[in-house]
Enzyme design. Structure first.
Site, PDB file in Angstrom:
ATOM      1  NE  ARG A 145      -3.240  -2.906   0.415  1.00 16.55           N
ATOM      2  CZ  ARG A 145      -3.897  -3.542  -0.554  1.00 16.55           C
ATOM      3  NH1 ARG A 145      -3.921  -3.057  -1.779  1.00 16.55           N
ATOM      4  NH2 ARG A 145      -4.505  -4.678  -0.316  1.00 16.55           N
ATOM      5  CG  ASN A 187       0.671  -8.516   5.831  1.00 15.05           C
ATOM      6  OD1 ASN A 187      -0.103  -9.097   6.582  1.00 15.05           O
ATOM      7  ND2 ASN A 187       0.289  -7.510   5.063  1.00 15.05           N
ATOM      8  CE  LYS A 264      -2.595  -8.756   8.659  1.00 14.01           C
ATOM      9  NZ  LYS A 264      -2.586  -8.093   7.331  1.00 14.01           N
ATOM     10  CD  GLU A 268      -6.015  -8.583   5.721  1.00 18.17           C
ATOM     11  OE1 GLU A 268      -4.846  -8.182   5.649  1.00 18.17           O
ATOM     12  OE2 GLU A 268      -6.993  -7.971   5.249  1.00 18.17           O
ATOM     13  NE  ARG A 301      -1.776  -3.752  12.455  1.00 13.41           N
ATOM     14  CZ  ARG A 301      -2.316  -4.053  11.273  1.00 13.41           C
ATOM     15  NH1 ARG A 301      -2.365  -5.305  10.849  1.00 13.41           N
ATOM     16  NH2 ARG A 301      -2.827  -3.106  10.511  1.00 13.41           N
ATOM     17  NE  ARG A 312     -12.812  -6.720   7.159  1.00 12.00           N
ATOM     18  CZ  ARG A 312     -12.078  -6.342   6.133  1.00 12.00           C
ATOM     19  NH1 ARG A 312     -12.436  -6.692   4.906  1.00 12.00           N
ATOM     20  NH2 ARG A 312     -10.993  -5.628   6.293  1.00 12.00           N
ATOM     21  CG  ASP A 341      -8.708  -2.332   5.841  1.00 17.12           C
ATOM     22  OD1 ASP A 341      -7.878  -1.679   6.487  1.00 17.12           O
ATOM     23  OD2 ASP A 341      -8.403  -3.002   4.842  1.00 17.12           O
ATOM     24  CD  GLU A 363      -2.732  -0.144  12.255  1.00 15.47           C
ATOM     25  OE1 GLU A 363      -2.868  -1.006  13.157  1.00 15.47           O
ATOM     26  OE2 GLU A 363      -2.472  -0.443  11.080  1.00 15.47           O
ATOM     27  CD  GLU A 369      -5.393  -0.456   1.911  1.00 17.63           C
ATOM     28  OE1 GLU A 369      -4.897  -0.263   3.038  1.00 17.63           O
ATOM     29  OE2 GLU A 369      -5.893  -1.546   1.573  1.00 17.63           O
ATOM     30  CG  HIS A 489     -14.312  -2.818   1.669  1.00 18.16           C
ATOM     31  ND1 HIS A 489     -13.506  -2.931   0.553  1.00 18.16           N
ATOM     32  CD2 HIS A 489     -13.564  -3.278   2.705  1.00 18.16           C
ATOM     33  CE1 HIS A 489     -12.335  -3.436   0.905  1.00 18.16           C
ATOM     34  NE2 HIS A 489     -12.326  -3.640   2.219  1.00 18.16           N
ATOM     35  CD1 TRP A 512     -11.425  -9.656   2.104  1.00 19.55           C
ATOM     36  CD2 TRP A 512     -10.229 -11.248   1.092  1.00 19.55           C
ATOM     37  NE1 TRP A 512     -10.371  -9.987   2.936  1.00 19.55           N
ATOM     38  CE2 TRP A 512      -9.624 -10.964   2.342  1.00 19.55           C
ATOM     39  CE3 TRP A 512      -9.641 -12.218   0.278  1.00 19.55           C
ATOM     40  CZ2 TRP A 512      -8.464 -11.608   2.788  1.00 19.55           C
ATOM     41  CZ3 TRP A 512      -8.493 -12.862   0.719  1.00 19.55           C
ATOM     42  CH2 TRP A 512      -7.908 -12.560   1.968  1.00 19.55           C
TER      43      TRP A 512
HETATM   44  C1  GCU Z   1      -5.733  -3.943   4.742  1.00 18.16           C
HETATM   45  C2  GCU Z   1      -4.754  -3.780   3.632  1.00 18.16           C
HETATM   46  C3  GCU Z   1      -3.683  -4.817   3.703  1.00 18.16           C
HETATM   47  C4  GCU Z   1      -3.040  -4.781   5.095  1.00 18.16           C
HETATM   48  C5  GCU Z   1      -4.100  -4.918   6.158  1.00 18.16           C
HETATM   49  C6  GCU Z   1      -3.563  -4.732   7.565  1.00 18.16           C
HETATM   50  O1  GCU Z   1      -6.444  -5.121   4.584  1.00 18.16           O
HETATM   51  O2  GCU Z   1      -5.427  -3.864   2.405  1.00 18.16           O
HETATM   52  O3  GCU Z   1      -2.748  -4.568   2.703  1.00 18.16           O
HETATM   53  O4  GCU Z   1      -2.124  -5.798   5.225  1.00 18.16           O
HETATM   54  O5  GCU Z   1      -5.077  -3.942   5.975  1.00 18.16           O
HETATM   55  O6  GCU Z   1      -3.744  -3.656   8.090  1.00 18.16           O
HETATM   56  O7  GCU Z   1      -3.000  -5.638   8.109  1.00 18.16           O
END
Ligand code: GCU
Length: 677
Positions: A145, A187, A264, A268, A301, A312, A341, A363, A369, A489, A512
């Site tokens: 992002r 990530n 995190k 995801e 987080r 969600r 988000d 946060e 984004e 979204h 999604w």
């Molecule tokens: C959103 C974002 C992701 C990111 C995630 C996060 O989903 O699109 O790219 O990893 O937030 O905050 O962990």
């Protein structure tokens, strides 16, 4: 008529000739100081690096006194690097308990001069002790992002080669009070904790230290398995716990002031304690235990959700609320401003109204984004302040989020592009984030004005006003054309740039897909989170639960967030929901088109290169607003079957040209973008 026009043009040309615009160097951000004429005498007690920086900055960039004295004092009224300024004749005293506090005092003086404000006696203590950037930078140099090039961190060259940009980055942050940075993506690659990367991280920490900036890392929960082949990452396993303790010892040996970890987990697709039948508290506390002897913290987080039956928007609360009181003292739960988000506008995350026995931080997302990447002007403090100033009613009326949280994190919009942020006005979001984290009472307009003065120099009042107005209204404009009435979204899958309410990928996760959120059908539009729907409204304290849960009292801006609303529902304005929707898209489009016009009027007063760079982007923004307007209204009209009000649609020819241009648009350096939402 023609005569008046010519006279106006001549008058403008005359002004343009008489006032040469200030030169703008993108790489200098808001630190475009011109050398002051008088040199100030700076008196410091020591020669340690932080004080040297303060001294040099004042000497080079401040002239409103003969002498500035910097003094360390023991004064409990100045916690967390706060400072006091005393003015006596031509001498100014800066007092603080720490050298970094003195540096902040120095930047305060310089900011006053650059922004044309008088230096007054003052005491400043930051709103939050921790004011931290979160970089979503991957170790391969891409940025998730990120829209301003590649990562600043040249991992392959570190620690041997230390780019001069690291110190420039630290200086920019220190000048606005940011005191911490997480270097890598949430990530997280396990590699970041390898010996090699700890050495690289230590080199960056060395550069940042004199500027008062501490380094943190995002960690992958299964690092012990990935790096050292442990059979498990179970947080209650002895060997795993020992692994983290050893790792913490190793890090602190290299970086004695290391800040801690950002995590995190179980979100995801990332690993986490739930994979081993343990809770978020078990996972966070294990890391906290490893860091505690060194004074480090865990930022855990709350951005968690999985494809489940639960709405969600409800999931973070459902997972974290039962754990209240179970987290160690050095764990802070990092919660996104909204429950989904980083949409252009969300109601606040209900977690801010709960977790009375758990430390929490907010946060925010500086990188755009969902707000037009680095193409759209969207000055974000209005959104952030709206959230921070929200009353959650946790302890009755007056329970503001800004007072509840202990720290603020901002997902950085910085890359290696020459001007750091690509869009010149995106620099203002970095600036405003730091300033708000330092002082959460500032206003959007005062932030816009101080940024303009430091960045663009002294402009005629009406020109400054025009630019500030553009900035002040820009967030609402983006909301108008991207998510009217709380419709959320419906962004294009993957890159989240343009609209794609029609997106339906066979087999993809329903949560999604845009239809999960907009729920358009012949009856109406919007996600029913009321008492007859998912009941997400119940996660808010009274009276907000019923305010949001009742279609008649729900604020228009959140209507389609909380309700599935009939197309012909009568709004507070007396218009139907459909007409109000059309109006909002039309208003957003008209404003974006107006920005192009306004910026044209500013042309004689602004550095030509800067002017061009912004003008090109405002053109894109106006086109994109048209795209959102046409695409969304045409799509939803299939369901509403009602006529589109306000703006005329593009003809086919224009539409083709426009889409051709957009499809040629290079999605800037979002290399780390994942193939999921
Ligand atoms: C959103 C974002 C992701 C990111 C995630 C996060 O989903 O699109 O790219 O990893 O937030 O905050 O962990």
């Amino acid at each position: 008529m023609m005569k008046t026009l010519i006279t106006t043009c001549l008058a403008l040309a005359a002004v343009a000739c008489s006032q040469k615009p200030n030169e703008y160097k993108g790489e200098l951000l808001w630190l475009q100081y011109t050398q002051p004429k008088n040199k100030v005498c700076v008196v410091v007690q020591d020669t340690i690096p932080t004080l040297q920086i303060a001294r040099n900055e004042l000497f080079a960039n401040f002239s409103k006194a003969d002498t500035v004295r910097l003094q360390i004092v023991a004064d409990a009224a100045l916690p967390n690097d706060g400072f006091r300024i005393a003015v006596g004749g031509k001498t100014i005293d800066i007092e603080a308990q720490s050298t970094v506090g003195l540096l902040y005092g120095a930047y305060h003086l310089i900011r006053c001069e650059a922004a044309g404000a008088q230096v007054r006696p003052t005491t400043e203590v930051p709103s939050y002790a921790l004011r931290i950037l979160n970089h979503w930078d991957n170790i391969d140099g891409t940025i998730e992002r990120g829209y301003a090039g590649k990562s600043l961190w040249q991992w392959d060259e570190l620690p041997a080669v230390v780019s001069p940009r690291y110190a420039e980055y630290a200086r920019a942050n220190a000048s606005i009070g940011i005191n911490a940075t997480v270097l890598n993506n949430v990530n997280a690659s396990p590699q970041i904790l390898s010996d090699e990367y700890i050495r690289k991280t230590a080199a960056l920490a060395d550069v940042f230290r004199p500027y008062g900036i501490r380094v943190y890392l995002s960690v992958n929960f299964s690092s012990p398995m990935a790096l050292d082949s442990l059979p498990t990452a179970d947080p209650l396993d002895k060997a795993v716990r020992q692994w983290w303790k050893d790792k913490a010892d190793e890090i602190y040996k290299a970086i004695p002031d290391f800040g801690g970890f950002l995590v995190k987990a179980n979100s995801e697709g990332l690993p986490g304690p739930l994979d081993f039948g343990r809770s978020h508290a078990d996972g966070a506390n294990m890391l906290a235990e490893a860091l505690a002897p060194h004074g480090g913290i865990v930022m855990w987080r709350a951005f968690v959700y999985s494809p489940s039956d639960a709405d969600r928007a409800k999931q973070a609360y459902l997972e974290f609320e039962p754990l209240d009181g179970q987290f160690a003292d050095n764990v802070i739960i990092q919660t996104k401003n909204g429950p989904i988000d980083f949409q252009p506008r969300e109601p606040f995350s209900p977690l801010f109204g709960h977790l009375a026995k758990t430390r929490q931080m907010a946060e925010l997302q500086i990188t755009q984004e969902y707000t037009g990447h680095s193409n759209h002007l969207c000055f974000l403090p209005s959104m952030w302040l709206e959230v921070l100033n929200t009353d959650t009613y946790e302890h009755g009326e007056g329970s503001l989020i800004r007072d509840k949280i202990e720290a603020i994190a901002g997902v950085s919009n910085v890359g290696d592009s020459a001007n750091w942020c690509a869009h010149p006005f995106a620099q203002a979001n970095w600036y405003a984030f730091g300033r708000i984290a330092w002082n959460n009472r500032l206003t959007t307009d005062s932030l816009a004005t101080e940024w303009i003065r430091q960045t663009l120099g002294k402009l005629p009042n009406d020109v400054e006003r025009k630019i500030a107005d553009m900035m002040d209204t820009s967030h609402e404009t983006v909301v108008d054309y991207m998510m009217p009435l709380g419709l959320h979204h419906i962004f294009a899958w993957g890159h989240h740039y343009g609209p794609e309410p029609w997106c339906a990928i066979p087999g993809a996760r329903p949560d999604w897909m845009p239809s999960y959120y907009h729920c358009a059908d012949s009856l109406g539009l919007g996600f029913d989170r009321s008492y007859s729907g998912s009941r997400a409204c119940e996660q808010y304290n009274a009276p907000l639960d019923s305010l949001y849960g009742n279609i008649q009292t729900c604020p228009d801006k959140y209507l389609l967030w909380f309700h599935h609303v009939p197309w012909n529902y009568t709004m507070h304005s007396g218009r139907t929901m459909w007409d109000e929707l059309c109006l909002s898209y039309g208003r957003g489009l008209a404003a974006a088109e107006q920005y192009v016009q306004t910026w044209n009027e500013c042309r004689p007063y602004v550095d030509p290169l800067l002017w061009n760079s912004v003008a090109r982007r405002l053109d894109i923004q106006a086109h994109d607003a048209r795209w959102w307007h046409d695409a969304c209204l045409l799509y939803f009209q299939q369901f509403s079957k009602m006529p589109i009000q306000q703006k005329t649609l593009l003809n086919l020819d224009d539409m083709m040209k426009f889409h051709l241009r957009i499809s040629n648009y290079e999605c800037p350096a979002d290399g780390g973008m994942r193939a999921e939402n």
